[in-house]
Design a protein around this motif. Structure first.
Motif, PDB file in Angstrom:
ATOM      1  N   LYS A 108       0.819  -1.213   0.000  1.00 28.04           N
ATOM      2  CA  LYS A 108       0.000   0.000   0.000  1.00 28.04           C
ATOM      3  C   LYS A 108       0.854   1.264   0.000  1.00 28.04           C
ATOM      4  O   LYS A 108       0.473   2.266  -0.575  1.00 28.04           O
ATOM      5  CB  LYS A 108      -0.946  -0.004   1.205  1.00 28.04           C
ATOM      6  N   ASP A 109       2.027   1.198   0.645  1.00 25.11           N
ATOM      7  CA  ASP A 109       2.893   2.376   0.700  1.00 25.11           C
ATOM      8  C   ASP A 109       3.511   2.704  -0.651  1.00 25.11           C
ATOM      9  O   ASP A 109       3.823   3.854  -0.929  1.00 25.11           O
ATOM     10  CB  ASP A 109       4.009   2.160   1.729  1.00 25.11           C
ATOM     11  N   ASP A 110       3.709   1.681  -1.490  1.00 22.50           N
ATOM     12  CA  ASP A 110       4.316   1.891  -2.800  1.00 22.50           C
ATOM     13  C   ASP A 110       3.319   2.351  -3.852  1.00 22.50           C
ATOM     14  O   ASP A 110       3.705   2.972  -4.841  1.00 22.50           O
ATOM     15  CB  ASP A 110       4.986   0.602  -3.289  1.00 22.50           C
ATOM     16  N   LEU A 111       2.068   2.046  -3.663  1.00 21.60           N
ATOM     17  CA  LEU A 111       1.032   2.331  -4.658  1.00 21.60           C
ATOM     18  C   LEU A 111       1.008   3.797  -5.108  1.00 21.60           C
ATOM     19  O   LEU A 111       1.023   4.055  -6.314  1.00 21.60           O
ATOM     20  CB  LEU A 111      -0.333   1.888  -4.123  1.00 21.60           C
ATOM     21  N   PRO A 112       0.984   4.774  -4.215  1.00 23.47           N
ATOM     22  CA  PRO A 112       0.932   6.172  -4.678  1.00 23.47           C
ATOM     23  C   PRO A 112       2.137   6.564  -5.537  1.00 23.47           C
ATOM     24  O   PRO A 112       1.986   7.298  -6.513  1.00 23.47           O
ATOM     25  CB  PRO A 112       0.905   6.994  -3.385  1.00 23.47           C
ATOM     26  N   TYR A 113       3.327   6.076  -5.199  1.00 19.15           N
ATOM     27  CA  TYR A 113       4.526   6.415  -5.970  1.00 19.15           C
ATOM     28  C   TYR A 113       4.467   5.811  -7.366  1.00 19.15           C
ATOM     29  O   TYR A 113       4.815   6.452  -8.349  1.00 19.15           O
ATOM     30  CB  TYR A 113       5.787   5.935  -5.250  1.00 19.15           C
ATOM     31  N   ILE A 114       4.010   4.567  -7.442  1.00 17.71           N
ATOM     32  CA  ILE A 114       3.912   3.901  -8.744  1.00 17.71           C
ATOM     33  C   ILE A 114       2.878   4.605  -9.614  1.00 17.71           C
ATOM     34  O   ILE A 114       3.111   4.840 -10.799  1.00 17.71           O
ATOM     35  CB  ILE A 114       3.596   2.410  -8.567  1.00 17.71           C
ATOM     36  N   LEU A 115       1.741   4.957  -9.042  1.00 18.58           N
ATOM     37  CA  LEU A 115       0.706   5.659  -9.811  1.00 18.58           C
ATOM     38  C   LEU A 115       1.185   7.041 -10.262  1.00 18.58           C
ATOM     39  O   LEU A 115       0.891   7.467 -11.378  1.00 18.58           O
ATOM     40  CB  LEU A 115      -0.585   5.761  -8.999  1.00 18.58           C
ATOM     41  N   GLU A 116       1.936   7.706  -9.422  1.00 19.68           N
ATOM     42  CA  GLU A 116       2.476   9.022  -9.790  1.00 19.68           C
ATOM     43  C   GLU A 116       3.444   8.890 -10.973  1.00 19.68           C
ATOM     44  O   GLU A 116       3.394   9.673 -11.925  1.00 19.68           O
ATOM     45  CB  GLU A 116       3.206   9.625  -8.587  1.00 19.68           C
ATOM     46  N   ILE A 117       4.300   7.887 -10.920  1.00 23.85           N
ATOM     47  CA  ILE A 117       5.242   7.660 -12.015  1.00 23.85           C
ATOM     48  C   ILE A 117       4.494   7.242 -13.279  1.00 23.85           C
ATOM     49  O   ILE A 117       4.808   7.688 -14.381  1.00 23.85           O
ATOM     50  CB  ILE A 117       6.300   6.612 -11.610  1.00 23.85           C
TER      51      ILE A 117
END
Length: 173
Positions: A19-28
């Motif tokens: 869950k912590d990685d999801l926002p970064y991946i979506l932003e990229i």
């Protein structure tokens, strides 16, 4: 962790999307839409299609923050896509399709991050028994991949982007 450096850069093969990685991946992933439009977008609804146990998603991190990723998917996963019928390796389980490859703008032109991520990805694919890596890129890009790369087909309008894309295959042996 597949590879790391003394300079706080590392590459990981993602086994489970946190869950912590999801926002970064979506932003990229949104940076892909800036380049190619919203037709080619990883979003909350489809992200698990590309980050799961059947795919090979590699993350690049710098100072613990995700700065890019590359996603490999066995070509057989796309057997129902019309473009896939042009690949004579379909069904041979020897080709890894590169679904997405992006490094954030800030890190694209410095440090060799993209090149290192791609090299690790290709070596990992080779170790796993893949003979080829394929993918779609804007027309003219695959000529930079070396002399073991062939263009299989050019699509004049890739999924409504109004950009010609080439479907390439690269021998990694």
């Amino acid at each position: 962790i597949i590879a790391s450096s003394a300079f706080n850069f590392r590459i990981e093969l993602l086994e489970k999307l946190g869950k912590d990685d999801l926002p970064y991946i979506l932003e990229i992933a949104n940076e892909l839409s800036e380049i190619y439009g919203n037709h080619i977008l990883i979003n909350k609804k489809n992200i698990h299609k590309y980050f799961n146990k059947k795919t090979l998603p590699f993350l690049a991190r710098y100072n613990e923050k995700i700065i890019g990723f590359i996603i490999g998917v066995p070509i057989e996963h796309f057997k129902n896509e019309s473009w896939c019928r042009y690949d004579n390796n379909l069904g041979k389980n020897n080709t890894l399709y590169t679904y997405a490859f992006i490094i954030t703008k800030q890190f694209r032109k410095s440090g060799g991050y993209a090149k290192t991520l791609k090299m690790i990805y290709l070596n990992w694919a080779k170790k796993k028994g893949f003979k080829f890596v394929s993918g779609h890129v804007a027309q003219g890009i695959s000529k930079n991949f070396g002399n073991k790369t062939e263009i299989i087909k050019i699509f004049s309008d890739w999924y409504g982007t109004n950009i010609p894309f080439e479907y390439y295959r690269r021998n990694i042996l």
